[in-house]
Design an enzyme around this catalytic site. Structure first.
Site, mmCIF file in Angstrom:
data_model
loop_
_atom_site.group_PDB
_atom_site.id
_atom_site.type_symbol
_atom_site.label_atom_id
_atom_site.label_comp_id
_atom_site.label_asym_id
_atom_site.label_seq_id
_atom_site.Cartn_x
_atom_site.Cartn_y
_atom_site.Cartn_z
ATOM 1 N N GLY A 239 0.667 -1.337 0.329
ATOM 2 C CA GLY A 239 0.428 0.507 -0.294
ATOM 3 C C GLY A 239 0.623 1.816 -0.308
ATOM 4 C CB CYS A 346 -15.274 3.781 -29.845
ATOM 5 S SG CYS A 346 -14.429 3.382 -31.696
ATOM 6 C CE1 TYR A 375 -2.056 -3.555 -9.003
ATOM 7 C CE2 TYR A 375 -0.736 -1.563 -7.894
ATOM 8 C CZ TYR A 375 -1.432 -2.675 -7.330
ATOM 9 O OH TYR A 375 -1.368 -3.301 -6.553
HETATM 10 N N1 LLP Z 1 -1.801 -7.209 -0.337
HETATM 11 C C1 LLP Z 1 -2.800 -6.870 -0.972
HETATM 12 C C2 LLP Z 1 -3.723 -8.019 0.105
HETATM 13 C C3 LLP Z 1 -3.700 -6.279 -1.870
HETATM 14 O O1 LLP Z 1 -4.790 -6.407 -1.870
HETATM 15 C C4 LLP Z 1 -2.771 -5.114 -2.751
HETATM 16 C C5 LLP Z 1 -3.494 -4.643 -3.503
HETATM 17 C C6 LLP Z 1 -1.300 -5.530 -2.084
HETATM 18 C C7 LLP Z 1 -0.832 -6.628 -1.379
HETATM 19 C C8 LLP Z 1 -0.716 -4.576 -3.142
HETATM 20 O O2 LLP Z 1 -0.523 -2.984 -3.037
HETATM 21 P P1 LLP Z 1 0.047 -2.174 -2.996
HETATM 22 O O3 LLP Z 1 1.576 -1.919 -2.223
HETATM 23 O O4 LLP Z 1 0.523 -1.902 -4.916
HETATM 24 O O5 LLP Z 1 -0.407 -0.917 -3.266
HETATM 25 N N2 LLP Z 1 -5.425 -1.193 -9.420
HETATM 26 C C9 LLP Z 1 -5.327 -0.144 -8.790
HETATM 27 C C10 LLP Z 1 -4.429 -1.046 -7.509
HETATM 28 C C11 LLP Z 1 -5.100 -2.107 -6.503
HETATM 29 C C12 LLP Z 1 -4.698 -2.343 -5.875
HETATM 30 C C13 LLP Z 1 -5.155 -4.059 -5.292
HETATM 31 N N3 LLP Z 1 -4.322 -4.860 -4.096
HETATM 32 C C14 LLP Z 1 -4.411 0.759 -9.346
HETATM 33 O O6 LLP Z 1 -3.988 0.785 -10.416
HETATM 34 O O7 LLP Z 1 -4.315 1.441 -8.520
#
Ligand code: LLP
Length: 421
Positions: A239, A346, A375
């Site tokens: 996160g 489109c 992502y």
């Molecule tokens: N652990 C769990 C259980 C998660 O659900 C996620 C992300 C992470 C770790 C990794 O989080 P990060 O370090 O990448 O913030 N598609 C969206 C982001 C979706 C994140 C989903 N879960 C975007 O493009 O911003």
């Protein structure tokens, strides 16, 4: 910090001019930097030095086999959320005991695959899922290591679509019910309850929500231990946000995040796991695209480019900002002008930026979307029958295609005709 910098007016990926990659593989494409991936992984690893820990890369951010192997070779574990991700991690050489399985709805088949192939732990998200993991483990004559994901009900202060730690979200079990759920887990014979899991959202730009959540995890650890549970591992999720613009206040650094973890949880003597995705891959990748046309509208100019929302959906889906830079650096003194930068799909939603200041650009000019490593490629689709775009990995002065652009025939021939047609 990343390794996409200008040299003598040309954008480079490490020691390779990105224009050279475009000439070799065409546009659009994704380009990743090995040095940036490794640097970001190591920042987390070093931030937790002195504490027993494992950095489990959340591979949903970018899951190409070459990216996984690069990180796995450096010692990363993996956080997976599906059978496909589990099998990808295994195929990249990650041992089962370095893979954690997250996700709200693990199917019987997924549980079976992970238990048979080896798993560090399942992060359990509900009681029925826990019962199912116990059942499958019993059937296989195995013990399943688990943590339970608790939802601490804190506001992650991020985009609503990527916040997960409020009680209204579908994730985890309410922390207020943790005691009874841990009691149930302890009564199930094929489960080994090793710890607690918590993930509150993505692209967090402040430490405060983490601090609030981790304090709750610390209190829960003590109260579960008092009930006789051997809590010895804390999975703190991912996160931590990244800077998407160069002008913005930068989010906290991994070292500050690591210090917060030590301050809030260090006294418990638990092994720490974290699951960063975006911070490892985000600024380690760009999407390269080419201007097809410059179109003059009534009150604005459009840059119509060969990349589209199906290739990089974040702006359409989250109103996300990506810095967009010319591959040939702007000449000093030349006035930038505002463009709406759009793809050919489109839908009006296929808009990457409105009124974005760029140097004057012409058809054929290359541009790069920064911070597209996480992502990006993984969320791409073939909408409008646009084949998935290739991925390229750079390492120093070398580059390699790590997923090739499929031919139109390959795309079309995946469909099959029923016999009556
Ligand atoms: N652990 C769990 C259980 C998660 O659900 C996620 C992300 C992470 C770790 C990794 O989080 P990060 O370090 O990448 O913030 N598609 C969206 C982001 C979706 C994140 C989903 N879960 C975007 O493009 O911003």
């Amino acid at each position: 910090m990343d390794h996409f910098l200008y040299r003598d007016g040309a954008l480079y990926a490490e020691d390779v001019p990105v224009a050279e990659i475009a000439a070799a593989v065409g546009s659009p494409c994704y380009i990743y930097s090995t040095a940036t991936l490794l640097r970001h992984f190591r920042l987390f690893d070093e931030a937790l030095e002195g504490t027993e820990h494992l950095v489990c890369y959340a591979m949903k951010a970018a899951s190409n086999q070459a990216i996984l192997k690069t990180l796995a070779d450096a010692g990363a574990g993996m956080d997976v959320v599906s059978q496909g991700e589990y099998l990808r991690a295994k195929a990249a050489g990650v041992p089962g005991d370095k893979i954690v399985f997250s996700g709200v709805g693990k199917t019987e088949e997924e549980i079976r695959t992970a238990l048979s192939g080896g798993i560090r732990q399942f992060n359990v998200e509900s009681e029925p899922e826990m019962v199912e993991i116990n059942r499958v483990a019993q059937e296989l004559g195995k013990t399943a290591p688990i943590t339970i994901r608790v939802n601490p009900d804190v506001d992650a202060k991020t985009h609503a679509k990527i916040a997960t730690g409020k009680s209204e979200n579908k994730f985890g079990i309410p922390i207020s019910r943790a005691k009874e759920v841990y009691a149930l887990a302890a009564s199930l014979p094929a489960l080994d309850v090793v710890g607690i899991d918590c993930h509150i959202g993505s692209q967090l730009t402040e430490l405060e929500p983490f601090a609030l959540a981790y304090q709750k995890v610390a209190e829960l650890t003590e109260s579960l231990r008092a009930e006789g549970h051997n809590i010895r591992r804390l999975d703190l999720g991912g996160g931590l946000g990244i800077p998407y613009t160069r002008s913005n206040d930068a989010p906290p650094l991994p070292v500050e995040y690591g210090q917060l973890i030590k301050d809030t949880l260090g006294h418990l003597g638990c092994e720490i796991e974290i699951e960063p995705g975006r911070l490892i891959a985000g600024n380690a990748g760009i999407m390269l695209s080419k201007v097809i046309y410059v179109k003059s509208g009534e009150d604005r100019d459009f840059l119509i480019i060969d990349g589209a929302m199906n290739d990089l959906i974040r702006p359409a889906m989250y109103e996300a900002h990506h810095d967009i830079v010319p591959v040939v650096e702007a000449t000093p003194g030349v006035e930038p002008r505002p463009y709406d930068i759009v793809g050919p799909v489109c839908e009006s939603g296929d808009t990457f930026a409105k009124g974005r200041n760029m140097p004057p650009l012409d058809a054929g000019d290359l541009i790069a979307f920064r911070s597209a490593g996480a992502y990006g490629a993984v969320m791409a689709s073939e909408y409008n029958s646009r084949p998935l775009i290739p991925e390229v990995l750079v390492n120093g002065d070398q580059f390699a295609v790590i997923r090739k652009r499929p031919s139109f025939d390959e795309m079309i021939n995946r469909d099959t005709m029923p016999e009556w047609l």
